[in-house]
Design a protein around this motif. Structure first.
Motif, short mmCIF file in Angstrom:
data_model
loop_
_atom_site.label_atom_id
_atom_site.label_comp_id
_atom_site.label_asym_id
_atom_site.label_seq_id
_atom_site.Cartn_x
_atom_site.Cartn_y
_atom_site.Cartn_z
N ILE A 340 0.86 -1.19 0.00
CA ILE A 340 0.00 0.00 0.00
C ILE A 340 0.89 1.23 0.00
O ILE A 340 1.82 1.34 0.80
CB ILE A 340 -0.93 0.01 1.23
CG1 ILE A 340 -1.77 -1.28 1.25
CG2 ILE A 340 -1.83 1.23 1.22
CD1 ILE A 340 -2.82 -1.33 2.32
N SER A 341 0.60 2.16 -0.91
CA SER A 341 1.42 3.37 -0.97
C SER A 341 0.64 4.47 -1.68
O SER A 341 0.00 4.22 -2.70
CB SER A 341 2.70 3.06 -1.74
OG SER A 341 3.44 4.22 -1.94
N GLN A 342 0.71 5.66 -1.13
CA GLN A 342 0.12 6.80 -1.82
C GLN A 342 0.93 7.08 -3.08
O GLN A 342 0.42 7.08 -4.17
CB GLN A 342 0.10 8.01 -0.88
CG GLN A 342 -0.64 9.23 -1.39
CD GLN A 342 0.04 10.00 -2.49
OE1 GLN A 342 -0.58 10.25 -3.55
NE2 GLN A 342 1.29 10.35 -2.33
N SER A 343 2.25 7.29 -2.88
CA SER A 343 3.10 7.74 -3.99
C SER A 343 3.46 6.61 -4.94
O SER A 343 3.71 6.84 -6.12
CB SER A 343 4.39 8.32 -3.43
OG SER A 343 5.09 7.31 -2.72
N GLY A 344 3.56 5.40 -4.40
CA GLY A 344 4.06 4.29 -5.22
C GLY A 344 5.55 4.40 -5.48
O GLY A 344 6.11 3.68 -6.32
N GLU A 345 6.24 5.30 -4.77
CA GLU A 345 7.68 5.50 -5.00
C GLU A 345 8.49 5.31 -3.72
O GLU A 345 9.68 5.61 -3.71
CB GLU A 345 7.95 6.92 -5.54
CG GLU A 345 7.28 7.25 -6.86
CD GLU A 345 7.82 6.42 -8.04
OE1 GLU A 345 8.86 5.77 -7.89
OE2 GLU A 345 7.16 6.43 -9.09
N THR A 346 7.88 4.86 -2.64
CA THR A 346 8.58 4.74 -1.36
C THR A 346 9.66 3.66 -1.47
O THR A 346 9.36 2.48 -1.71
CB THR A 346 7.57 4.41 -0.25
OG1 THR A 346 6.63 5.48 -0.22
CG2 THR A 346 8.22 4.26 1.10
N ALA A 347 10.91 4.07 -1.28
CA ALA A 347 12.05 3.17 -1.55
C ALA A 347 11.98 1.90 -0.72
O ALA A 347 12.25 0.80 -1.23
CB ALA A 347 13.35 3.91 -1.29
N GLN A 475 2.37 14.44 15.33
CA GLN A 475 3.82 14.68 15.34
C GLN A 475 4.25 15.48 14.12
O GLN A 475 4.93 16.49 14.22
CB GLN A 475 4.59 13.35 15.28
CG GLN A 475 4.52 12.49 16.50
CD GLN A 475 4.82 11.02 16.18
OE1 GLN A 475 5.08 10.65 15.04
NE2 GLN A 475 4.79 10.19 17.20
N GLU A 476 3.84 15.01 12.92
CA GLU A 476 4.48 15.57 11.73
C GLU A 476 4.07 17.01 11.44
O GLU A 476 4.88 17.76 10.91
CB GLU A 476 4.35 14.66 10.50
CG GLU A 476 2.98 14.46 9.95
CD GLU A 476 2.95 13.46 8.80
OE1 GLU A 476 3.96 13.23 8.13
OE2 GLU A 476 1.86 12.90 8.57
N VAL A 477 2.86 17.42 11.81
CA VAL A 477 2.53 18.82 11.50
C VAL A 477 2.46 19.75 12.71
O VAL A 477 2.73 20.93 12.59
CB VAL A 477 1.26 18.95 10.63
CG1 VAL A 477 1.43 18.27 9.29
CG2 VAL A 477 0.01 18.45 11.34
O1 M6R Z 1 3.75 7.30 -0.45
P1 M6R Z 1 3.62 6.29 0.66
O2 M6R Z 1 2.19 6.08 1.06
O3 M6R Z 1 4.31 5.00 0.37
O4 M6R Z 1 4.35 6.96 1.89
C1 M6R Z 1 4.57 6.26 3.07
C2 M6R Z 1 4.96 7.19 4.19
O5 M6R Z 1 6.15 7.84 3.90
C3 M6R Z 1 3.86 8.22 4.43
O6 M6R Z 1 2.65 7.62 4.74
C4 M6R Z 1 4.25 9.18 5.58
O7 M6R Z 1 4.30 8.47 6.78
C5 M6R Z 1 3.29 10.35 5.64
N1 M6R Z 1 4.00 11.58 5.70
C6 M6R Z 1 2.36 10.32 6.79
O8 M6R Z 1 1.45 11.36 6.78
#
Ligand code: M6R
Length: 591
Positions: A340-347, A475-477
Motif C-alpha cells: 500500500i502506498s500513496q506515492s508508489g515511490e517509497t524506496a 507529530q508531523e505537522v
Molecule cells: O507514499 P507512501 O504512502 O508510500 O508513503 C509512506 C509514508 O512515507 C507516508 O505515509 C508518511 O508516513 C506520511 N507523511 C504520513 O502522513
C-alpha cells in the motif's frame, strides 16, 4: 523526495516556466532549490537555500531562454547549503545536471575523479555525475558520454543534464520517477510528477527504469540505457485536471485534502468488481499474505489485519517495507504480498517488492499514483483514485486505502455488496460530518491544548492502529510529542507519563472495544488525564467529546478524520506550515 523539472521548447521564458513548475513540485522537497538555463549558448545557474514558494521570479532578472532545468531539494548527502543545492555542474558550468535519488558508489567515483584533477565543490553524491560525463566527453560526444557515465553509477536516480555546447537535453531513470510531458509545437517537459507540467499538457510518456530520453531540437527518442536500443513509447492522455492539483480557495493543501474526503471515499469504492474479486481470490488461496507499507500506509495495513481477521476470518501479516526483507526466509511462490502506498515511490516498499519478486511472490499494489514505479511493477493494481495528494501528511489517501481493504475483506467472505453498502453509507456520513461547525468545535479543543508538551492516543482493536496513525499526524505537522498505545497497554507502563491535564484522545466506537475503552479512559482520568473522547456517543468520562458517526467496521475511516483536522489546526495555531513540515518530504525515495 526532491523534484526535478525541465522545459525544452519554443517559448523563450524557460527559466520562469521551470520556476513555476518547481513551485508545483515543492511538496517533494523544500530545503533549497535551483535552476539552470541556457542563454546565448551560455549556461546560467541560480540556486539558493529556502522554499521556492516564497520566490518572485521577477526579482531574479532571468534572461530569455528556451531550455532550462530546475530542482527542489530534500537533503540526503550534504547539508542544506547553497553549494549543495542543485543544479550541479563541472568547474566551468559546461555540463550541468539535476538529480533525484542516490548514487551509492559516489565516494569511490569521487576519489577517482579527484585523482584525475576534477575539483568537486559540493558534499553531494550528485556532482560527481557531471564530472564523470565531462571525463568521457574528452573523447566522446555528449550523448555517448552520458551513456558511458550511466554504466558507472550504482543506485537510484532520475537525472537530467544539459551541455553548454550541445543542444541536447538528456534524462535517465532508474528507481526514481521521471515523466515526459509532450506539449504543442515540439515542446517537452521532464518532471518527477505530472502536476508540474499540467497547466501546459496532459499528454505524457512514462519512462521505465533503465531508460533514457534524448531531446534534440524538437525530436525526442527513448533508449534502453543498457543496450542503447531505441524503445517505442506510447503517448498517454491523462484525465487529471489542474484544479485538483491546486489549492483553490483553501489556505493549505492539507485542509483541502481533508475536506476532499467528502468525495474521495465514494471514488475509492467505485472499483472494477473483477479486480476486487481477483485479489480476494488470491488472498483466499495464498499460503501467507503480507501487507507491506511504510508510515501512515503501514498503519492502514495494521487496520487491515483486524479487518481481515474479523470480516474474512483470515490471518494476514503486516510488515513495514524496511523490515520486510528480514522475512524473506518465509517467502515462497505461494505467498501473496499486498503493498500500500500513496506515492508508489517509497524506496523501502519498492525494495520489499524486489525481495519478494526474487522469491516469485505475487504482488498486489494499492496505490494512488497510477504511473508510479510500484504500480508498474505489481502483478495486480488497485488504484485508490484519491487524486493528487500534495500535503506531506497523508489524509485522503489514508481513508481511501482503508476503504479498499474493507472492500477486500468483505469480498473474501463473499459479501462485497455488503461492504460496498457500508462504505457508501460511511461516505454519506462523512459528507454530513465535514461542515464548518464541526471544524469550529475541533478548533475550540485545538486552542485549549495548543501549548501542551505531550499527548497520548489510545484505541483498541481496529482503532489501535488509528491511535498510532493519530500520533503520526500530530507529530508531523504540530510537532507536539504524541504517542499512540493500545488501550490495554497503558497500565503496563505508559500510564506513568500521565500527569494533571495531560491530553489523552480515546477512540470509543460502538463495538466490542467500547466498555474496555471506557475503563481505560477512566484509569487515565483518575491520574489527572484530560480525556478527549472520539465516539458516536458522549460519556461522563469525556472532558471533551468529538462526535463521529457510528460506522461499524468502517469506524477507523471516520475516527481518523477529526484527528487530521485537529493536527492541521494545531499546526496553524503553532505557526507551522502544515503542508511542508520540517525534515520531511512527500515521497521517501531513499532507504
Ligand atoms: O507514499 P507512501 O504512502 O508510500 O508513503 C509512506 C509514508 O512515507 C507516508 O505515509 C508518511 O508516513 C506520511 N507523511 C504520513 O502522513
Amino acid at each position: 523526495m526532491c523534484g526535478v523539472f525541465t522545459y525544452y521548447g519554443p517559448k523563450t521564458n524557460a527559466g520562469e516556466i521551470v520556476i513555476q513548475g518547481l513551485k508545483r513540485l515543492e511538496y517533494r522537497g523544500y530545503d533549497s532549490w535551483g535552476i539552470a538555463y541556457k542563454n546565448n549558448d551560455k549556461i546560467n545557474i541560480y540556486k539558493q537555500v529556502g522554499k521556492i514558494g516564497e520566490i518572485n521570479s521577477d526579482d531574479l532578472d532571468l534572461k530569455p531562454s528556451q531550455v532550462a532545468i530546475g530542482h527542489s531539494r530534500w537533503a540526503t548527502h550534504g547539508g542544506v547549503t547553497q553549494i549543495n543545492a542543485h543544479p550541479h555542474s563541472t568547474e566551468n558550468n559546461e555540463i550541468v545536471l539535476i538529480h533525484n535519488g542516490i548514487f551509492e558508489n559516489y565516494l569511490e567515483l569521487k576519489k577517482q575523479l579527484e585523482a584525475k584533477g576534477h575539483i568537486i565543490k559540493s558534499e553531494t553524491d550528485t556532482e560527481i555525475f557531471a564530472h564523470l560525463v565531462q571525463e568521457h566527453n574528452q573523447t566522446q560526444d555528449f550523448e555517448d558520454s552520458v551513456k558511458l557515465a550511466l554504466k558507472e553509477v550504482e543506485g537510484r536516480y532520475a537525472v537530467v543534464l544539459m551541455h553548454e555546447k550541445d543542444n541536447k537535453v538528456i534524462a535517465a531513470r532508474k528507481g526514481s520517477p521521471l515523466i515526459v510531458g509532450v506539449g504543442e509545437n515540439n515542446e517537452y517537459f521532464i518532471a518527477s510528477d505530472i502536476p508540474a507540467f499540467l497547466p501546459y499538457t496532459n499528454k505524457v510518456i512514462y519512462l521505465d527504469d533503465n531508460q533514457m530520453v534524448i531531446i534534440d531540437n524538437g525530436d525526442l527518442k527513448v533508449l534502453n540505457t543498457e543496450t542503447h536500443e531505441e524503445v517505442e513509447k506510447r503517448i498517454i492522455e491523462i484525465d487529471w485536471d489542474i484544479e485538483s492539483a491546486e489549492k483553490g480557495d483553501f489556505p493549505h493543501f492539507m485542509i483541502k485534502e481533508i475536506m476532499e474526503q467528502k468525495d474521495t471515499l465514494s471514488r475509492a469504492i467505485n472499483q472494477d468488481p473483477k479486480t476486487i474479486e481477483a485479489v480476494a481470490h488470491e488472498i483466499k488461496n495464498a499460503f501467507g499474505t503480507y501487507l507491506v507499507a511504510c508510515g501512515t500506509a503501514g498503519k492502514v495495513c495494521m487496520v487491515g489485519e483486524y479487518l481481515f481477521s474479523k470480516i474474512a476470518k483470515k490471518h494476514v501479516n503486516f510488515s513495514f517495507g524496511s523490515e520486510f526483507p528480514y522475512h524473506k526466509h518465509f517467502l515462497t511462490d505461494k505467498t501473496l504480498m499486498i503493498c500500500i502506498s500513496q506515492s508508489g515511490e517509497t524506496a523501502d516498499t519498492l525494495e520489499a517488492i524486489d525481495v519478494a519478486k526474487k522469491k516469485n511472490v505475487k504482488v498486489v499494489a494499492i496505490v494512488n499514483v497510477e504511473s508510479s514505479t510500484m504500480a508498474r511493477t505489481a502483478d495486480i493494481v488497485i488504484p485508490i483514485k484519491a487524486g493528487p495528494e500534495k500535503a506531506v501528511a497523508s489524509t485522503k489517501a489514508t481513508t481511501a486505502q482503508m476503504a479498499i481493504l474493507t472492500l477486500l475483506a468483505y469480498a473474501c467472505n463473499g459479501g462485497v455488496k455488503h461492504g460496498q453498502q457500508l462504505l457508501i453509507e460511511t461516505a454519506g456520513k462523512i459528507n454530513d460530518m465535514l461542515n464548518p461547525r464541526y471544524e469550529e468545535h475541533i478548533m475550540q479543543l485545538a486552542k485549549k491544548i495548543k501549548d501542551v508538551e505531550s499527548m497520548y492516543i489510545i484505541g483498541r482493536g481496529m482503532n489501535y492502529p488509528i491511535a498510532l496513525e493519530s500520533a503520526i499526524k500530530l507529530q508531523e505537522v504540530s510537532y507536539i510529542h504524541a504517542e499512540g498505545f493500545a488501550g490495554g497497554e497503558l497500565k503496563h507502563g505508559p500510564i506513568a507519563l500521565i500527569t494533571d491535564g495531560t491530553p489523552v484522545i480515546a477512540f470509543v466506537p460502538n463495538d466490542d472495544t467500547k466498555s474496555d475503552m471506557i475503563s481505560n479512559a477512566t484509569e487515565v482520568k483518575a491520574r489527572g488525564g484530560y480525556i478527549i473522547g472520539v465516539s458516536p456517543e458522549n460519556h461522563p468520562v469525556f472532558d471533551y467529546w468529538i462526535k463521529v458517526p457510528d460506522c461499524k467496521d468502517a469506524s477507523p475511516i471516520v475516527n481518523i478524520i477529526p484527528i487530521q483536522i485537529l493536527s492541521y489546526q494545531l499546526a496553524v495555531l503553532r505557526q507551522n506550515n502544515p503542508d511542508m513540515p520540517r525534515n520531511l518530504a512527500k515521497s521517501v525515495t531513499v532507504k
